[in-house]
Design a protein around this motif. Structure first.
Motif, short mmCIF file in Angstrom:
data_model
loop_
_atom_site.label_atom_id
_atom_site.label_comp_id
_atom_site.label_asym_id
_atom_site.label_seq_id
_atom_site.Cartn_x
_atom_site.Cartn_y
_atom_site.Cartn_z
N THR A 62 11.96 -0.26 0.69
CA THR A 62 11.65 0.94 1.30
C THR A 62 10.18 1.44 1.46
N LEU A 63 9.35 0.77 1.18
CA LEU A 63 7.75 1.02 1.25
C LEU A 63 7.38 0.48 2.45
N THR A 64 6.15 0.96 3.23
CA THR A 64 5.25 0.69 4.06
C THR A 64 4.32 -0.66 3.62
N PRO A 65 3.72 -1.16 4.56
CA PRO A 65 2.73 -1.96 4.19
C PRO A 65 1.77 -1.51 3.16
N LEU A 66 1.35 -0.32 3.67
CA LEU A 66 0.08 0.31 2.96
C LEU A 66 0.66 0.44 1.55
N GLN A 67 1.89 1.07 1.27
CA GLN A 67 2.35 1.48 0.25
C GLN A 67 2.61 0.08 -0.80
N GLN A 68 3.21 -0.80 -0.23
CA GLN A 68 3.32 -1.97 -0.73
C GLN A 68 1.82 -2.52 -1.37
N ARG A 69 0.78 -2.29 -0.57
CA ARG A 69 -0.29 -2.87 -1.06
C ARG A 69 -1.02 -2.01 -2.10
N GLN A 70 -0.59 -0.71 -2.10
CA GLN A 70 -1.31 0.14 -3.25
C GLN A 70 -0.54 -0.03 -4.45
N ARG A 71 0.92 -0.22 -4.24
CA ARG A 71 1.83 -0.65 -5.44
C ARG A 71 1.32 -2.19 -6.16
N GLN A 124 -4.07 6.30 -10.28
CA GLN A 124 -4.15 7.11 -9.12
C GLN A 124 -3.04 7.78 -8.23
N ASP A 125 -2.37 8.53 -9.31
CA ASP A 125 -1.17 9.00 -8.73
C ASP A 125 -0.24 8.21 -8.06
N SER A 126 0.06 7.01 -8.25
CA SER A 126 0.81 6.23 -7.51
C SER A 126 1.94 5.59 -8.26
N ALA A 127 2.06 6.14 -9.42
CA ALA A 127 3.50 5.69 -10.52
C ALA A 127 4.62 5.71 -9.92
N ASP A 128 4.96 6.55 -8.73
CA ASP A 128 6.26 6.64 -8.17
C ASP A 128 6.48 5.44 -7.45
N LEU A 129 5.26 4.69 -6.95
CA LEU A 129 5.57 3.38 -5.90
C LEU A 129 6.20 2.48 -6.99
N LEU A 130 5.92 2.42 -8.38
CA LEU A 130 6.45 1.36 -9.15
C LEU A 130 7.84 1.40 -9.35
N PHE A 131 8.46 2.51 -9.35
CA PHE A 131 9.89 2.79 -9.45
C PHE A 131 10.66 2.66 -8.16
N ALA A 132 10.06 2.78 -6.83
CA ALA A 132 10.73 2.44 -5.65
C ALA A 132 11.09 1.11 -5.36
N ALA A 133 12.05 1.17 -4.49
CA ALA A 133 12.62 -0.19 -3.99
C ALA A 133 11.48 -0.99 -2.93
N PRO A 134 11.14 -2.32 -3.19
CA PRO A 134 10.03 -2.67 -2.08
C PRO A 134 10.53 -2.79 -0.69
#
Length: 722
Positions: A94-103, A82-92
């Protein structure tokens, strides 16, 4: 990163690398075939190497292009991500709670179903590459050569006018197979100059730009080796036996026919070095039972693992000597080129007895086939002492053991007297006098023993008095162990040096022998002489000095016997000084047999008559040239227009090849000048080679240096006076 995604990424990279390599490989082979057809074997090898390196480089570059950005794009194309591959390579953090849940959701979905990221095989490109490369290879190797068309006679004059080009060497290949015992691997090289081991199998493979009618290898000694044609390759085989110079000779002649040098390295014989013992002749000790030996053998290609130790036992003496030889197999240790062999011989097992000689020598061989080379070490000898020598040594040992007890030390008497003086206040007068009297008795015994060397008679068999525990006398064992003064012993040695035998008298003569006493053994089983005979071996000055020492000992003895050690010390010190002078006196040797000189022949004396004497001046003669042929050619080479006799020089070279340091260099210079007679550089090179080959003349008597003015005046005066 998720482990499954990481593995899929690596599989995609490997797929891209192999697809690129399979496309570049047929192209590299096709380029090699074209280079082989056009330029020959050596350039084709270079083209193949460069093409393979380029193929590997391009494949690696294309595989590395599948980087993280490519992986992110491929994962975004998957519906689960779902176009969220960049979240897999980001540092945890630096992500918001919503981004961490999507990751977390995307990671769980990829763990359940890992997508296949490998690119498809480029089948169409692969087919085109392989088919095109195959066509190029067939055309390059199967297309008829231009020589077939040129061989047919042309109808027009233009064809007849085209000159035939001389053939050239397109590629050269020399295969060298050294003998198996050398351990050298098969070697293939493109250069025709080589340095090989003796006995190597050589195979030449040559390719020409145009096929010659015949081709041979012509050696500098006149031999020829024909080259056999196999397709476009001309081959020949030979065995390297000795150094040679050769060139490739074809019909028609080659464009560049240069000389090639083949150096042959002979197999040297092994060498053996003795490590232990460190000398060639070893004198054995009484009772010796073993003898340790150690050798080191070295060879350029390797020494055999086993060696043979030859042991010779020499028994008897004079003309009745018998020899018995034994051979013992030894196994070496260490590398093959430098092995060590060790053995400890059991002398009893060999049958060695006192007076025998044991001779050992190691024989080794190398791995040369079919005939091995052998070498042997220098002989080492163990000489066991005979029974007579052992008894003599024991007798000398007993004499050395007895002498310190036989001759008392004057310094010890002085030490005892000084020690007694220091104890005067601690001892009763009676005890003090008794101990002084005991030291006086020691002084008397020493005086009597020195007096025997002046021919004086002994005053009876005096025995040393018993000594107290507090003051040990010089006769006590402690004095023997700790007295390091050798004044009396040295003086006795001077008195005895001129005599062939030894004085074996004892202070206790007349007493029964004591078992185990060295002095009594000498007295009973040895041989004694009158001391007056030894006295004749002293010069008058030495006798006077020794007599003065005895006089001082007499005075010292008198004071000590009266209980006055202080008054005895000056006399004791003077006696010690006289004994030191006796030590430094020269020895006197008496000639037992007078010299027998031949009678003087009066007729052989020079009378001074110079009437029949001739001129002794020898004429100067020129030293003949040791090598006239070389000198003549060397002189001819200095003239530019002269033609040196190269055939005579070649014949001389064959006769003297063994003594020259570089015969191939001289032969090469001769051949170069033979091919190009007008080459001035070739003449200079040959002249330099001949200069090194010239024998040096023997050294002659050097001319005397010219005298100076004063010396010439003296010589003129002598000449005028005569």
């Amino acid at each position: 990163m998720i482990a499954g995604v990481q593995q899929a990424w690596q599989r995609a990279r490997r797929r891209r690398w192999w697809s690129s390599a399979l496309i570049g490989l047929p192209l590299a082979v096709a380029a090699t075939a074209l280079a082989l057809r056009v330029a020959g074997f050596n350039p084709a090898t270079v083209v193949l190497l460069l093409a393979l390196l380029a193929t590997v480089g391009v494949a690696t570059w294309r595989a590395r292009r599948l980087d993280r950005h490519w992986l992110q794009r491929r994962l975004d194309s998957h519906p689960v991500v779902q176009d969220s591959a960049d979240l897999l390579f980001a540092a945890p953090d630096t992500l918001t709670p919503l981004q961490q849940r999507q990751r977390s959701y995307v990671a769980a979905a990829l763990q359940r179903a890992v997508p296949d990221l490998r690119p498809r095989w480029p089948a169409r490109v692969l087919w085109l590459a392989w088919i095109g490369a195959l066509l190029v290879i067939v055309l390059a190797l199967g297309w008829p050569r231009s020589r077939d068309n040129a061989a047919a006679p042309g109808p027009g004059p233009a064809a007849n006018a085209a000159p035939a080009q001389p053939p050239r060497l397109q590629s050269t290949r020399l295969q060298i197979r050294a003998p198996a015992y050398t351990g050298q691997a098969l070697r293939v090289q493109g250069a025709l100059d080589a340095k090989v081991a003796q006995g190597s199998q050589l195979q030449w493979s040559l390719r020409f730009s145009a096929p010659p009618a015949t081709a041979v290898l012509q050696f500098h000694d006149g031999q020829h080796l024909p080259l056999q044609r196999h397709g476009d390759t001309w081959t020949a085989q030979s065995t390297a036996a000795r150094p040679l110079l050769y060139r490739v000779v074809t019909t028609p002649a080659l464009h560049d026919s240069r000389l090639y040098r083949l150096d042959v390295v002979p197999d040297r014989a092994p060498s053996v070095r003795v490590i232990a013992p460190d000398r060639s002749l070893v004198l054995g000790t009484p009772g010796q039972r073993q003898w340790a030996l150690q050798f080191e053998a070295s060879d350029d290609y390797g020494v055999a693992a086993t060696a043979e130790l030859k042991v010779t036992l020499a028994q008897g003496s004079g003309e009745n000597i018998t020899f018995r030889e034994q051979r013992i197999a030894l196994t070496g240790s260490g590398p093959a080129t430098q092995r060590r062999f060790a053995r400890t011989l059991d002398l009893a097992a060999l049958g060695a007895a006192p007076g025998n000689d044991v001779i050992a020598q190691l024989q080794v061989r190398d791995n040369r086939a079919p005939t091995a080379q052998t070498a042997q070490s220098t002989s080492v000898i163990l000489r066991l002492p005979s029974t007579e020598q052992i008894q003599t040594a024991d007798l000398e040992g007993m004499v050395k053991k007895t002498l310190p007890a036989y001759f008392r030390s004057q310094r010890q008497i002085i030490i005892d007297a000084e020690a007694l003086i220091r104890l005067r206040g601690q001892l009763p007068p009676e005890e003090f006098v008794r101990r002084a009297d005991a030291i006086g008795v020691d002084q008397r015994i020493l005086r009597l023993r020195y007096g025997q060397f002046l021919g004086e008679e002994s005053e009876g068999a005096a025995k040393p008095p018993p000594t107290s525990d507090a003051l040990p006398t010089s006769d006590a064992p402690a004095a023997q162990d700790h007295d390091h003064d050798h004044d009396a012993a040295a003086a006795a040695g001077h008195a005895q040096a001129g005599h062939d035998d030894h004085d074996h008298g004892s202070a206790t003569a007349g007493s029964p022998p004591v078992f185990g006493s060295a002095t009594d053994v000498l007295s009973e089983y040895g041989h004694t002489h009158d001391h007056a005979e030894a006295a004749t071996l002293l010069d008058p000055q030495t006798r006077a000095t020794l007599k003065a020492a005895l006089d001082q000992m007499w005075s010292s003895e008198g004071e000590l016997r009266q209980g006055r050690p202080e008054a005895a010390l000056p006399y004791a010190y003077k006696a010690l000084a006289f004994i030191k002078q006796v030590q430094q006196a020269e020895r006197i040797y008496l000639a037992r047999v007078g010299p027998e000189l031949p009678p003087i022949d009066e007729s052989r004396r020079l009378g001074g008559d110079r009437t029949d004497l001739g001129n002794r001046t020898l004429p100067l003669q020129a030293v003949p040239a040791p090598d006239p042929a070389i000198v003549e050619v060397w002189q001819q080479l200095a003239v530019a227009d002269s033609a040196p006799d190269l055939d005579a020089l070649t014949a001389w070279l064959r006769r003297n090849e063994a003594r020259l340091p570089d015969p191939l260099g001289l032969a090469a210079a001769i051949e170069e000048l033979r091919v190009a007679p007008e080459c001035s550089d070739c003449r200079n090179v040959l002249r330099a080679q001949l200069w090194r080959a010239l024998l040096r003349p023997l050294p002659q008597v050097s001319r005397r240096t010219a005298p100076d003015r004063m010396g010439q005046t003296w010589l003129d005066a002598l000449e005028n006076a005569r």
